[in-house]
Each structure stands twice: as C-alpha cells, then as structure tokens.
Write a protein that holds these residues in place. Structure first.
Motif, mmCIF file in Angstrom:
data_model
loop_
_atom_site.group_PDB
_atom_site.id
_atom_site.type_symbol
_atom_site.label_atom_id
_atom_site.label_comp_id
_atom_site.label_asym_id
_atom_site.label_seq_id
_atom_site.Cartn_x
_atom_site.Cartn_y
_atom_site.Cartn_z
ATOM 1 N N VAL A 38 49.237 -28.767 -20.403
ATOM 2 C CA VAL A 38 48.856 -29.173 -21.763
ATOM 3 C C VAL A 38 47.460 -28.662 -22.111
ATOM 4 C CG1 VAL A 38 48.433 -31.133 -23.299
ATOM 5 C CG2 VAL A 38 50.350 -31.198 -21.711
ATOM 6 N N LEU A 39 46.496 -28.907 -21.244
ATOM 7 C CA LEU A 39 45.126 -28.433 -21.436
ATOM 8 C C LEU A 39 44.717 -27.617 -20.207
ATOM 9 C CD1 LEU A 39 43.260 -31.533 -22.935
ATOM 10 C CD2 LEU A 39 43.884 -29.426 -24.108
ATOM 11 N N PRO A 40 44.937 -26.303 -20.250
ATOM 12 C CA PRO A 40 44.567 -25.465 -19.098
ATOM 13 C C PRO A 40 43.060 -25.205 -19.059
ATOM 14 C CG PRO A 40 45.542 -24.115 -20.823
ATOM 15 C CD PRO A 40 45.606 -25.542 -21.295
ATOM 16 N N LEU A 41 42.300 -26.273 -18.787
ATOM 17 C CA LEU A 41 40.843 -26.216 -18.869
ATOM 18 C C LEU A 41 40.223 -25.204 -17.906
ATOM 19 C CD1 LEU A 41 40.185 -30.040 -19.192
ATOM 20 C CD2 LEU A 41 39.960 -28.319 -20.990
ATOM 21 N N ALA A 42 40.630 -25.215 -16.661
ATOM 22 C CA ALA A 42 40.036 -24.287 -15.688
ATOM 23 C C ALA A 42 40.321 -22.845 -16.073
ATOM 24 C CB ALA A 42 40.551 -24.589 -14.285
ATOM 25 N N GLN A 43 41.557 -22.552 -16.457
ATOM 26 C CA GLN A 43 41.902 -21.193 -16.876
ATOM 27 C C GLN A 43 41.095 -20.786 -18.104
ATOM 28 O OE1 GLN A 43 46.188 -21.975 -17.175
ATOM 29 N NE2 GLN A 43 46.446 -20.083 -15.981
ATOM 30 N N ALA A 44 40.931 -21.711 -19.040
ATOM 31 C CA ALA A 44 40.194 -21.416 -20.269
ATOM 32 C C ALA A 44 38.720 -21.165 -19.973
ATOM 33 C CB ALA A 44 40.360 -22.557 -21.269
ATOM 34 N N ARG A 45 38.125 -21.976 -19.115
ATOM 35 C CA ARG A 45 36.721 -21.755 -18.730
ATOM 36 C C ARG A 45 36.560 -20.400 -18.052
ATOM 37 N NH1 ARG A 45 37.005 -27.258 -16.742
ATOM 38 N NH2 ARG A 45 36.161 -28.591 -18.349
ATOM 39 N N ASN A 46 37.489 -20.082 -17.151
ATOM 40 C CA ASN A 46 37.407 -18.795 -16.456
ATOM 41 C C ASN A 46 37.540 -17.625 -17.413
ATOM 42 O OD1 ASN A 46 37.064 -20.082 -14.005
ATOM 43 N ND2 ASN A 46 39.202 -19.918 -13.415
ATOM 44 N N LEU A 47 38.432 -17.724 -18.386
ATOM 45 C CA LEU A 47 38.580 -16.659 -19.377
ATOM 46 C C LEU A 47 37.300 -16.525 -20.197
ATOM 47 C CD1 LEU A 47 40.157 -14.494 -20.885
ATOM 48 C CD2 LEU A 47 41.214 -16.344 -22.250
ATOM 49 N N GLY A 48 36.740 -17.646 -20.642
ATOM 50 C CA GLY A 48 35.493 -17.602 -21.399
ATOM 51 C C GLY A 48 34.373 -16.958 -20.603
ATOM 52 N N ALA A 49 34.263 -17.323 -19.327
ATOM 53 C CA ALA A 49 33.219 -16.745 -18.470
ATOM 54 C C ALA A 49 33.443 -15.249 -18.273
ATOM 55 C CB ALA A 49 33.195 -17.457 -17.127
ATOM 56 N N LYS A 50 34.683 -14.852 -18.146
ATOM 57 C CA LYS A 50 35.008 -13.430 -17.953
ATOM 58 C C LYS A 50 34.624 -12.607 -19.192
ATOM 59 C CE LYS A 50 38.908 -10.404 -16.993
ATOM 60 N NZ LYS A 50 40.352 -10.320 -16.759
ATOM 61 N N LEU A 51 34.810 -13.169 -20.369
ATOM 62 C CA LEU A 51 34.507 -12.463 -21.611
ATOM 63 C C LEU A 51 33.009 -12.422 -21.922
ATOM 64 C CD1 LEU A 51 37.365 -13.922 -23.837
ATOM 65 C CD2 LEU A 51 37.220 -11.587 -22.929
ATOM 66 N N ALA A 52 32.248 -13.332 -21.343
ATOM 67 C CA ALA A 52 30.816 -13.453 -21.647
ATOM 68 C C ALA A 52 30.042 -12.225 -21.170
ATOM 69 C CB ALA A 52 30.247 -14.719 -21.011
ATOM 70 N N THR A 53 29.139 -11.751 -22.021
ATOM 71 C CA THR A 53 28.276 -10.630 -21.642
ATOM 72 C C THR A 53 26.843 -11.083 -21.363
ATOM 73 O OG1 THR A 53 27.750 -10.091 -23.932
ATOM 74 C CG2 THR A 53 29.655 -8.980 -22.958
ATOM 75 N N GLY A 54 26.503 -12.303 -21.750
ATOM 76 C CA GLY A 54 25.174 -12.833 -21.451
ATOM 77 C C GLY A 54 25.049 -13.105 -19.960
ATOM 78 N N ASN A 55 23.823 -13.162 -19.464
ATOM 79 C CA ASN A 55 23.635 -13.465 -18.045
ATOM 80 C C ASN A 55 23.465 -14.964 -17.810
ATOM 81 O OD1 ASN A 55 21.090 -13.547 -19.150
ATOM 82 N ND2 ASN A 55 20.254 -11.912 -17.881
ATOM 83 N N VAL A 56 23.561 -15.754 -18.879
ATOM 84 C CA VAL A 56 23.603 -17.207 -18.820
ATOM 85 C C VAL A 56 24.785 -17.638 -19.672
ATOM 86 C CG1 VAL A 56 22.444 -19.330 -19.553
ATOM 87 C CG2 VAL A 56 21.117 -17.499 -18.495
ATOM 88 N N ILE A 57 25.605 -18.534 -19.136
ATOM 89 C CA ILE A 57 26.754 -19.047 -19.893
ATOM 90 C C ILE A 57 26.522 -20.528 -20.146
ATOM 91 C CG2 ILE A 57 29.240 -19.419 -19.944
ATOM 92 C CD1 ILE A 57 29.476 -17.099 -17.913
ATOM 93 N N ILE A 58 26.607 -20.902 -21.409
ATOM 94 C CA ILE A 58 26.474 -22.304 -21.804
ATOM 95 C C ILE A 58 27.851 -22.762 -22.275
ATOM 96 C CG2 ILE A 58 25.409 -23.935 -23.407
ATOM 97 C CD1 ILE A 58 22.999 -21.992 -23.527
ATOM 98 N N PHE A 59 28.435 -23.712 -21.544
ATOM 99 C CA PHE A 59 29.709 -24.284 -21.944
ATOM 100 C C PHE A 59 29.419 -25.493 -22.825
ATOM 101 C CE2 PHE A 59 30.750 -22.065 -18.020
ATOM 102 C CZ PHE A 59 31.938 -21.431 -18.351
ATOM 103 N N LEU A 60 29.921 -25.457 -24.052
ATOM 104 C CA LEU A 60 29.734 -26.570 -24.986
ATOM 105 C C LEU A 60 31.066 -27.249 -25.238
ATOM 106 C CD1 LEU A 60 27.438 -25.452 -27.965
ATOM 107 C CD2 LEU A 60 26.949 -27.117 -26.191
ATOM 108 N N ASP A 61 31.089 -28.569 -25.217
ATOM 109 C CA ASP A 61 32.292 -29.296 -25.616
ATOM 110 C C ASP A 61 32.476 -29.147 -27.115
ATOM 111 O OD1 ASP A 61 32.770 -30.144 -23.052
ATOM 112 O OD2 ASP A 61 31.896 -32.134 -23.337
ATOM 113 N N VAL A 62 33.718 -29.078 -27.544
ATOM 114 C CA VAL A 62 34.009 -28.851 -28.954
ATOM 115 C C VAL A 62 33.544 -30.008 -29.836
ATOM 116 C CG1 VAL A 62 36.360 -29.781 -28.951
ATOM 117 C CG2 VAL A 62 35.762 -27.910 -30.518
#
Length: 117
Positions: free
Chosen positions: A65-89
């Motif tokens: 239902v909520l593939p949170l780990a997969q979604a975080r990993n995809l977001g991190a993979k797409l990030a080009t910054g050298n710091v990643i800030i995960f924000l809750d919606v």
C-alpha cells in the motif's frame, strides 16, 4: 560546497503536497531540486508558480500500500545534491530549514541530521 536535494513521498495527499511545496518556495536557501515520489498513484507536474528544479516520479508496487522504503530509495537515487533532506508531506519547513541543516552538516560532514518535530 554542500547542495541540498529535498525528497517528499506522497500518496493521496495533494493538498498537503501543495502546502509543503509552498513552504519550499519560501526557504531562505536554495535547493538543488525538489523530488516528489508518488506511491501507487500518477505523478503530477509542479504546481503553477513553483520555481526551481522539480522532479516528479511514480512508483508502482501494487503489492504494498505504501512502499515507503522503495520510494525513499528512488528519491535518493534521483537526488543530485550531496545532502538529501527527506520531508514528510504534511510538514511545512521553517524558512531556515536548509540553512540549518547545511550548517550542522558542515560541522559534522559524515553525520545524519534529524530535526525536531
């Protein structure tokens, strides 16, 4: 030099997403990009008036239902910054959020930083 990417995960919370994106627009420091991962729903473009680099991707996994780990990993993979800030919606970032994180990480470059809620 530290450059921040912001990653947001969302499912069925478009109004919350619009609010957090408005908060990102008001940040006192620029971000490398804003990445939105839509879990089991269609990706949407940036809202009108949103400036800056915006990446929106769909993650389909009907078995979860909520593939949170997969979604975080995809977001991190797409990030080009050298710091990643995960924000809750459902969070609205303080204007100094990026500045504060970058300042903390300049002092402790190998750290993982977590703000108070």
């Amino acid at each position: 030099m530290l450059r921040a990417s912001i990653v947001i995960l969302v499912k069925n919370r478009q109004r919350h997403l619009e609010n957090v994106l408005c908060g990102i627009q008001r940040l006192s420091s620029p971000v490398e990009e804003t990445i939105v991962i839509h879990m089991n729903e269609a990706a949407r473009p940036a809202p009108k008036g949103f400036t800056g680099k915006f990446i929106s991707r769909q993650l389909q996994n009907p078995d979860v239902v909520l593939p949170l780990a997969q979604a975080r990993n995809l977001g991190a993979k797409l990030a080009t910054g050298n710091v990643i800030i995960f924000l809750d919606v459902d969070c609205i970032p303080a204007r100094s959020l990026v500045t504060d994180y970058l300042a903390a990480l300049e002092q402790l470059p190998d750290a993982i930083a977590m703000g108070e809620v």
